[in-house]
Design an enzyme around this catalytic site. Structure first.
Site, PDB file in Angstrom:
ATOM      1  CG  ASP A   1     -32.140 -19.163  14.381  1.00  0.00           C
ATOM      2  OD1 ASP A   1     -31.910 -19.711  13.235  1.00  0.00           O
ATOM      3  OD2 ASP A   1     -32.381 -19.713  15.532  1.00  0.00           O
TER       4      ASP A   1
ATOM      5  CE  LYS B   1     -31.289 -22.771  13.957  1.00  0.00           C
ATOM      6  NZ  LYS B   1     -32.024 -22.588  15.247  1.00  0.00           N
TER       7      LYS B   1
ATOM      8  CB  CYS C   1     -29.150 -20.359  17.576  1.00  0.00           C
ATOM      9  SG  CYS C   1     -30.743 -21.385  17.919  1.00  0.00           S
TER      10      CYS C   1
HETATM   11  C1  VGL Z   1     -32.947 -19.979  20.044  1.00  0.00           C
HETATM   12  C2  VGL Z   1     -33.998 -20.913  21.764  1.00  0.00           C
HETATM   13  C3  VGL Z   1     -34.768 -21.387  21.170  1.00  0.00           C
HETATM   14  C4  VGL Z   1     -31.949 -19.234  19.164  1.00  0.00           C
HETATM   15  C5  VGL Z   1     -33.940 -21.008  19.223  1.00  0.00           C
HETATM   16  O1  VGL Z   1     -32.128 -18.965  17.931  1.00  0.00           O
HETATM   17  O2  VGL Z   1     -31.030 -18.913  19.805  1.00  0.00           O
HETATM   18  N1  VGL Z   1     -32.978 -20.305  20.938  1.00  0.00           N
HETATM   19  N2  VGL Z   1     -34.713 -21.656  19.814  1.00  0.00           N
END
Ligand code: VGL
Ligand code: ZN
Length: 218
Positions: A29, A127, A172
């Protein structure tokens, strides 16, 4: 000869040229919304990009993940009347932390950060696209059952060792590392190339949980 046997012959283990070919870097991410100025900014999240780029050059194979929610996603506080970001609620699959709207499909915040420079990346795993299920892990959604397909992909490509970096360390990256171990991969996390959110001590707990699961820190 039965069909199963034939299929195995055709799709058997890919040939290995060097040990590097059994290792993959997964960048979790590295998106604008998780960086300062973004909707769910991880403190200093943008600082990892030059490190991630450099790390990626040491790997023969790189995969990116991309948080990818529909508007009105169940993990958004805005989708639940009277709830605020960082509240925890019970969804059908269990407790879920509510987040500010972030990484909405097709928006600028969902794009990879402008400083990320890994054109060689071989796969992008999206995702969090099921409207009712969040997915911290690159392997398994937050119901802990729905697979993303990544474990099968890694096996079919012949990867045995996974190194993770990215955002956020305590969500994540954590869930991806634990699921990578659970799926049987040797797993390392490059902590320098991660940043955490740290809600109520979640960063310390994440490091302890990863260590207990046999994740290496590099
Ligand atoms: C994430 C919270 C919500 C992350 C993704 O990438 O850690 N955290 N969505
Ligand atoms: Zn998300």
């Amino acid at each position: 000869m039965n069909t199963v046997h034939r299929a195995n012959e055709r799709y058997g283990d890919p040939p290995r040229e060097s040990p590097r070919d059994s290792e993959v870097l997964i960048v979790v991410d590295p998106q604008s919304d998780f960086c300062p100025g973004g909707a769910l900014a991880v403190p200093h999240g943008d600082e990892i990009m030059p490190l991630v780029n450099r790390l990626a050059r040491r790997f023969a194979h790189v995969i990116l993940t991309q948080d990818w929610h529909e508007p009105g996603h169940a993990s958004f506080a805005s989708a639940h009347a009277g709830r605020r970001p960082y509240d925890t609620i019970a969804l059908a699959y269990g407790p879920q932390i509510l987040w500010p709207d972030h990484c909405v499909q097709g928006t600028a915040g969902a794009e990879f950060h402008r400083d990320l420079d890994i054109p060689r990346a071989e796969l992008i795993v999206r995702k969090g696209f099921h409207p009712g299920i969040d997915s911290y892990s690159a392997f398994r959604e937050n119901d802990r059952q729905t697979p993303t397909g990544l474990a099968g992909y890694l096996r079919e490509r012949g990867f045995g060792r996974v190194t993770l970096c990215g955002l956020a360390t305590d969500f994540c990256v954590l869930y991806s590392a634990l699921d990578s171990r659970a799926a049987g991969f040797e797993t390392a996390v490059a902590l320098d190339a991660c940043r955490g959110i740290d809600l109520d001590g979640s960063l310390g707990k994440a490091l302890a949980a990863m260590r207990a699961a046999g994740v290496w820190f590099i």
